[in-house]
Scaffold this motif. Structure first.
Motif, PDB file in Angstrom:
ATOM      1  N   LEU A   1       4.986 141.408 -19.500  1.00 14.66           N
ATOM      2  CA  LEU A   1       6.376 141.237 -19.059  1.00 14.66           C
ATOM      3  C   LEU A   1       6.404 140.407 -17.777  1.00 14.66           C
ATOM      4  N   GLN A   2       6.654 139.103 -17.943  1.00 11.72           N
ATOM      5  CA  GLN A   2       6.541 138.153 -16.833  1.00 11.72           C
ATOM      6  C   GLN A   2       7.504 138.468 -15.698  1.00 11.72           C
ATOM      7  N   ASP A   3       8.737 138.861 -16.028  1.00  8.74           N
ATOM      8  CA  ASP A   3       9.705 139.149 -14.966  1.00  8.74           C
ATOM      9  C   ASP A   3       9.291 140.351 -14.122  1.00  8.74           C
TER      10      ASP A   3
ATOM     11  N   ARG B   1       7.735 141.716  -4.233  1.00  6.59           N
ATOM     12  CA  ARG B   1       7.929 142.874  -3.358  1.00  6.59           C
ATOM     13  C   ARG B   1       6.685 143.176  -2.530  1.00  6.59           C
ATOM     14  N   LEU B   2       5.519 143.052  -3.131  1.00  6.22           N
ATOM     15  CA  LEU B   2       4.289 143.310  -2.387  1.00  6.22           C
ATOM     16  C   LEU B   2       4.044 142.237  -1.330  1.00  6.22           C
ATOM     17  N   ALA B   3       4.373 140.992  -1.667  1.00  8.46           N
ATOM     18  CA  ALA B   3       4.173 139.896  -0.709  1.00  8.46           C
ATOM     19  C   ALA B   3       5.010 140.106   0.551  1.00  8.46           C
ATOM     20  N   GLU B   4       6.156 140.770   0.404  1.00 11.24           N
ATOM     21  CA  GLU B   4       7.032 141.023   1.543  1.00 11.24           C
ATOM     22  C   GLU B   4       6.363 141.897   2.604  1.00 11.24           C
ATOM     23  N   ILE B   5       5.401 142.714   2.168  1.00  9.53           N
ATOM     24  CA  ILE B   5       4.700 143.572   3.139  1.00  9.53           C
ATOM     25  C   ILE B   5       3.221 143.186   3.270  1.00  9.53           C
ATOM     26  N   GLY B   6       2.888 142.006   2.755  1.00 10.62           N
ATOM     27  CA  GLY B   6       1.544 141.485   2.961  1.00 10.62           C
ATOM     28  C   GLY B   6       0.474 142.067   2.065  1.00 10.62           C
ATOM     29  N   LEU B   7       0.871 142.521   0.874  1.00 15.84           N
ATOM     30  CA  LEU B   7      -0.095 143.045  -0.087  1.00 15.84           C
ATOM     31  C   LEU B   7      -0.144 142.160  -1.332  1.00 15.84           C
ATOM     32  N   LYS B   8      -1.256 142.252  -2.050  1.00 15.23           N
ATOM     33  CA  LYS B   8      -1.451 141.453  -3.257  1.00 15.23           C
ATOM     34  C   LYS B   8      -1.388 142.349  -4.491  1.00 15.23           C
ATOM     35  N   ALA B   9      -0.793 141.837  -5.559  1.00 13.98           N
ATOM     36  CA  ALA B   9      -0.735 142.565  -6.832  1.00 13.98           C
ATOM     37  C   ALA B   9      -1.883 142.113  -7.729  1.00 13.98           C
ATOM     38  N   VAL B  10      -2.512 143.066  -8.407  1.00 14.84           N
ATOM     39  CA  VAL B  10      -3.642 142.769  -9.302  1.00 14.84           C
ATOM     40  C   VAL B  10      -3.327 143.351 -10.685  1.00 14.84           C
ATOM     41  N   PHE B  11      -3.516 142.536 -11.721  1.00 12.73           N
ATOM     42  CA  PHE B  11      -3.189 142.931 -13.096  1.00 12.73           C
ATOM     43  C   PHE B  11      -4.413 142.739 -13.990  1.00 12.73           C
ATOM     44  N   PRO B  12      -5.293 143.726 -14.087  1.00 16.19           N
ATOM     45  CA  PRO B  12      -6.551 143.551 -14.820  1.00 16.19           C
ATOM     46  C   PRO B  12      -6.408 143.360 -16.328  1.00 16.19           C
ATOM     47  N   LEU B  13      -5.273 143.739 -16.894  1.00 16.53           N
ATOM     48  CA  LEU B  13      -5.084 143.608 -18.349  1.00 16.53           C
ATOM     49  C   LEU B  13      -4.113 142.494 -18.717  1.00 16.53           C
ATOM     50  N   TRP B  14      -3.704 141.703 -17.756  1.00 14.71           N
ATOM     51  CA  TRP B  14      -2.629 140.747 -17.972  1.00 14.71           C
ATOM     52  C   TRP B  14      -2.904 139.777 -19.124  1.00 14.71           C
ATOM     53  N   GLU B  15      -1.943 139.666 -20.030  1.00 14.29           N
ATOM     54  CA  GLU B  15      -1.950 138.752 -21.182  1.00 14.29           C
ATOM     55  C   GLU B  15      -3.071 139.030 -22.178  1.00 14.29           C
ATOM     56  N   ALA B  16      -3.630 140.236 -22.135  1.00 14.89           N
ATOM     57  CA  ALA B  16      -4.586 140.617 -23.175  1.00 14.89           C
ATOM     58  C   ALA B  16      -3.822 140.842 -24.480  1.00 14.89           C
ATOM     59  N   ASP B  17      -4.455 140.562 -25.602  1.00 23.89           N
ATOM     60  CA  ASP B  17      -3.854 140.794 -26.916  1.00 23.89           C
ATOM     61  C   ASP B  17      -3.654 142.301 -27.080  1.00 23.89           C
ATOM     62  N   THR B  18      -2.414 142.740 -27.252  1.00 22.78           N
ATOM     63  CA  THR B  18      -2.154 144.170 -27.290  1.00 22.78           C
ATOM     64  C   THR B  18      -2.710 144.847 -28.542  1.00 22.78           C
ATOM     65  N   ASN B  19      -2.858 144.110 -29.627  1.00 19.44           N
ATOM     66  CA  ASN B  19      -3.502 144.681 -30.819  1.00 19.44           C
ATOM     67  C   ASN B  19      -4.973 144.977 -30.531  1.00 19.44           C
ATOM     68  N   VAL B  20      -5.636 144.034 -29.872  1.00 23.52           N
ATOM     69  CA  VAL B  20      -7.042 144.213 -29.504  1.00 23.52           C
ATOM     70  C   VAL B  20      -7.172 145.312 -28.461  1.00 23.52           C
ATOM     71  N   LEU B  21      -6.261 145.314 -27.494  1.00 25.39           N
ATOM     72  CA  LEU B  21      -6.309 146.288 -26.407  1.00 25.39           C
ATOM     73  C   LEU B  21      -6.151 147.724 -26.930  1.00 25.39           C
ATOM     74  N   ALA B  22      -5.236 147.898 -27.868  1.00 26.73           N
ATOM     75  CA  ALA B  22      -5.004 149.228 -28.437  1.00 26.73           C
ATOM     76  C   ALA B  22      -6.267 149.761 -29.114  1.00 26.73           C
ATOM     77  N   ARG B  23      -6.916 148.907 -29.881  1.00 27.56           N
ATOM     78  CA  ARG B  23      -8.144 149.326 -30.578  1.00 27.56           C
ATOM     79  C   ARG B  23      -9.284 149.562 -29.591  1.00 27.56           C
ATOM     80  N   GLU B  24      -9.315 148.760 -28.518  1.00 26.74           N
ATOM     81  CA  GLU B  24     -10.363 148.916 -27.508  1.00 26.74           C
ATOM     82  C   GLU B  24     -10.215 150.253 -26.789  1.00 26.74           C
ATOM     83  N   PHE B  25      -8.984 150.630 -26.506  1.00 22.26           N
ATOM     84  CA  PHE B  25      -8.718 151.912 -25.866  1.00 22.26           C
ATOM     85  C   PHE B  25      -9.325 153.053 -26.680  1.00 22.26           C
ATOM     86  N   ILE B  26      -9.110 153.015 -27.970  1.00 25.10           N
ATOM     87  CA  ILE B  26      -9.621 154.056 -28.860  1.00 25.10           C
ATOM     88  C   ILE B  26     -11.141 153.965 -28.991  1.00 25.10           C
TER      89      ILE B  26
END
Length: 222
Positions: free
Chosen positions: A105-107, A115-140
């Motif tokens: 969800l890009q927005d 919001r994090l930049a406003e207080i000097g922090l960085k956001a990290v998204f380790p799963l960003w743009e992973a294929d959700t079909n693959v991700l679901a099976r990997e979780f299991i």
């Protein structure tokens, strides 16, 4: 030197998988979990999970937990203020970034980064743009276990609430429903997996319908 990180913990499966990825990343040290809890209900906002189960989850993960309390039907301003105040305190203690389990969800990603930049922090998204079909099976495949705690009946039949998140669950999802529920179709509670020292024990109760739309499965600690 490893960067100190807080992780925005929802209690669900994507949070579990994202935390798993971050623990394997030598760049970060996850020093705590941050979760919003609704005042008066003592439950995780949206997921409906009891705070006691959340605390047991954090204990089983071996990570400290901070609950940020927000009023029922809180305005976005009140929500943002509560989160910002908590993050500022942690920044003073050396935290430089916050991890999230968001997928595509890009927005939402841009909102968090801004919001994090406003207080000097960085956001990290380790799963960003992973294929959700693959991700679901990997979780299991990795041995994680989760139960569906909430279903939005506008997107998915309420009968899916309370079910285990497994291959059978995925095989029965309608084609229009994201297998990770990234569009809000369903939420989950992860209770076991490779990052847990022991399973979080609970029992399922009745399914309660709220606002003639959301099907919540009651989970109680054992």
């Amino acid at each position: 030197m490893r960067k100190k990180m807080l992780f925005s913990w929802s209690s669900g499966k994507d949070s579990g998988l994202a935390l798993h990825e971050l623990k394997r990343n030598s760049d970060y040290e996850v020093i705590g979990l941050l979760t919003t809890v609704t005042e008066g209900y003592d439950r995780i906002s949206m997921h409906g999970v009891r705070k006691e189960l959340l605390a047991r989850q954090a204990e089983a993960l071996g990570v400290s937990l901070e609950c940020v309390y927000i009023p029922k039907d809180a305005s976005n301003d009140k929500y943002e203020t509560a989160i910002k105040d908590a993050l500022k305190r942690h920044k003073e203690e050396g935290v430089s970034c916050v991890g999230f389990g968001d997928l595509f969800l890009q927005d939402l990603k841009q909102y968090r980064e801004m919001r994090l930049a406003e207080i000097g922090l960085k956001a990290v998204f380790p799963l960003w743009e992973a294929d959700t079909n693959v991700l679901a099976r990997e979780f299991i495949r990795l041995g994680f276990k989760a139960v569906i705690t909430c279903v939005d009946s506008r997107a998915l039949d309420g009968k899916f609430s309370g079910r285990e998140y497994d291959d059978h669950f995925l095989s029965e999802l309608p084609a229009h429903v994201d297998p990770c529920g990234e569009n809000g179709e369903f939420h989950s509670f992860v209770y076991d997996g490779p990052i847990f020292k022991e399973p979080v024990k609970f029992k399922k109760g009745e399914v309660v319908v709220q606002n003639k739309r959301f099907y919540f499965c009651e989970l109680t600690p054992v």
